[in-house]
Enzyme design. Structure first.
Site, PDB file in Angstrom:
ATOM      1  CD  GLU A  89      36.218  42.700  52.507  1.00 44.51           C
ATOM      2  OE1 GLU A  89      35.268  42.616  53.303  1.00 44.51           O
ATOM      3  OE2 GLU A  89      36.185  42.173  51.390  1.00 44.51           O
ATOM      4  CB  CYS A 102      44.776  37.141  49.615  1.00 46.25           C
ATOM      5  SG  CYS A 102      44.087  37.904  48.142  1.00 46.25           S
ATOM      6  CB  CYS A 109      39.452  47.310  40.709  1.00 43.41           C
ATOM      7  SG  CYS A 109      40.431  46.578  39.374  1.00 43.41           S
ATOM      8  CB  CYS A 113      37.026  41.566  35.335  1.00 40.43           C
ATOM      9  SG  CYS A 113      38.744  41.894  34.900  1.00 40.43           S
ATOM     10  CB  CYS A 116      35.791  40.766  39.324  1.00 40.94           C
ATOM     11  SG  CYS A 116      36.728  41.075  40.829  1.00 40.94           S
ATOM     12  CB  SER A 211      43.536  37.403  35.521  1.00 41.32           C
ATOM     13  OG  SER A 211      43.795  37.391  36.897  1.00 41.32           O
ATOM     14  CG  LEU A 212      44.824  33.452  29.494  1.00 41.76           C
ATOM     15  CD1 LEU A 212      45.701  34.587  28.981  1.00 41.76           C
ATOM     16  CD2 LEU A 212      45.483  32.104  29.170  1.00 41.76           C
ATOM     17  CG  HIS A 213      40.009  34.869  33.720  1.00 40.65           C
ATOM     18  ND1 HIS A 213      40.538  33.938  34.578  1.00 40.65           N
ATOM     19  CD2 HIS A 213      40.060  36.052  34.388  1.00 40.65           C
ATOM     20  CE1 HIS A 213      40.890  34.534  35.713  1.00 40.65           C
ATOM     21  NE2 HIS A 213      40.621  35.792  35.623  1.00 40.65           N
ATOM     22  CG  ASN A 287      34.539  31.864  44.626  1.00 40.92           C
ATOM     23  OD1 ASN A 287      34.303  30.740  45.048  1.00 40.92           O
ATOM     24  ND2 ASN A 287      35.770  32.351  44.512  1.00 40.92           N
ATOM     25  CB  CYS A 330      39.069  34.378  43.777  1.00 40.97           C
ATOM     26  SG  CYS A 330      40.401  33.355  44.295  1.00 40.97           S
TER      27      CYS A 330
END
Ligand code: SAH
Length: 340
Positions: A89, A102, A109, A113, A116, A211-213, A287, A330
């Site tokens: 997508e 995007c 992947c 994570c 995600c 992407s720290l988070h 999200n 996201c």
């Protein structure tokens, strides 16, 4: 057979030389592909017939198939079918400063994570260069307006598909290619240290987002397995080297997960580790997705977190939300058609 949208200008020059033809055809061909937007070899008028025949024999102009489009206000989500029946997508966002796409960089992947959705399916394969370029070209064609900004933040870990990513950047940035300014291109990584270091030497001024988070290893490792391979300190050291070499600024993405990483203590710890680094933090409202139990931090708590960063003179923004209603936001993209 190679797809022509996967060649950088230099690679096309090499190709023309390798078939005993002239280097300058590369620029002409780039212009046919990206300025005139041909759909068949027959439209090419300035390359002689014999050379065109060889080109046709070796290369294809095959586009990507858009198999579904969903729209929600300022967002359109496109589902592409790849030639091996895999799917990815891409998302188009209409901003007041331009149109941003995007794109995905892999089918599935491997980063795992925990928060995600896109990473719930293991990596099937890297996207080829032309599959990345064509996501933009096809959207531009379908949408009918110029794409001014590109972010590589869809499905996949772009730095896990590094060589293809760099060729993709060269094509979309080239003045005879898609001519998208490097400063209008952003790549986001979960923190693959050796590639951050290599990227510091890449000549184009593309924006880097990390992407720290989480502000410490215990927390970060608890939901980002990559942190065990490349702990925070190594990521921060790599970022410092990147900044020194490039003289640029990095973005740290920080998803706000309710009661996980959104406390006052986390904010303060984040300020400590970012102190003196030329960066800003992009706070991302999480999200929520059906299959994952993490929850979104309340807006008021996000604001408290934001204020602490501000007070400590850390540049901070809160990401504008896009596409939640069509699962285009996201971490909500998927690479399996059946799930859509
Ligand atoms: N693998 C790269 C590219 C993906 S970018 C990376 O990790 O940076 C996608 C961004 O959205 C990342 O910052 C990712 O952590 C974040 N993200 C993932 N799931 C999300 C969700 N459910 N809500 C908000 N952001 C999410």
């Amino acid at each position: 057979m190679k797809n022509l949208y996967g060649f950088s200008l230099e690679q096309l020059e090499e190709y023309f030389l390798s078939i005993g033809s002239k280097k300058f055809h590369a620029k002409q061909l780039f212009s046919w592909l990206y300025e005139k937007r041909i759909t068949s070899f027959e439209e090419i008028t300035d390359i002689k017939k014999e050379t065109l025949e060889i080109l046709k024999r070796d290369c294809s102009l095959e586009p990507l198939k858009i198999v579904d489009v969903q729209e929600d206000e300022d967002v359109l989500k496109y589902l592409f079918a790849l030639s091996d029946q895999e799917h990815v997508e891409a998302v188009l966002m209409k901003h007041d400063y331009g149109n941003s796409v995007c794109i995905s960089s892999q089918v599935g992947c491997n980063m795992g994570c925990a928060f995600c959705e896109s990473g719930r399916r293991k990596k099937v394969r890297n996207l080829e260069v032309h599959e990345m370029v064509l996501q933009i070209l096809m959207i531009e064609k379908e949408f009918g307006k110029r794409i001014s900004h590109v972010v590589v933040m869809g499905i996949g870990e772009p730095f896990d598909n590094y060589e293809n990513l760099l060729t993709f950047f060269k094509i979309i940035n080239h003045p005879n290619g898609l001519a998208i300014g490097a400063r209008h291109i952003t790549v986001s990584t979960c923190g693959i240290v050796p590639k951050i270091l290599e990227f510091a030497d890449f000549p184009l001024q593309i924006n880097l987002a990390i992407s720290l988070h989480a502000p410490n290893d215990a927390l970060r490792s608890s939901f980002m397995p990559i942190n065990k391979a490349y702990p925070l300190e190594e990521v921060m050291d790599a970022v410092k080297i990147y900044l020194k070499k490039t003289n640029r600024r990095v973005t740290f993405e920080y998803i706000m997960l309710k009661d996980v990483n959104d406390s006052k203590e986390c904010a303060e710890e984040l300020c400590r580790i970012l102190k003196g680094i030329n960066c800003y933090v992009n706070l991302i409202p999480y999200n929520e997705t059906e299959n994952i139990s993490f929850m979104r931090t309340s807006t008021i708590q996000i604001m408290r977190f934001y204020d602490i960063l501000k007070k400590n003179h850390i540049g901070v923004t809160i990401r504008r939300e896009f596409g939640g209603n069509i699962s285009a936001a996201c971490g909500q993209l998927r690479s399996k058609k059946e799930d859509v």
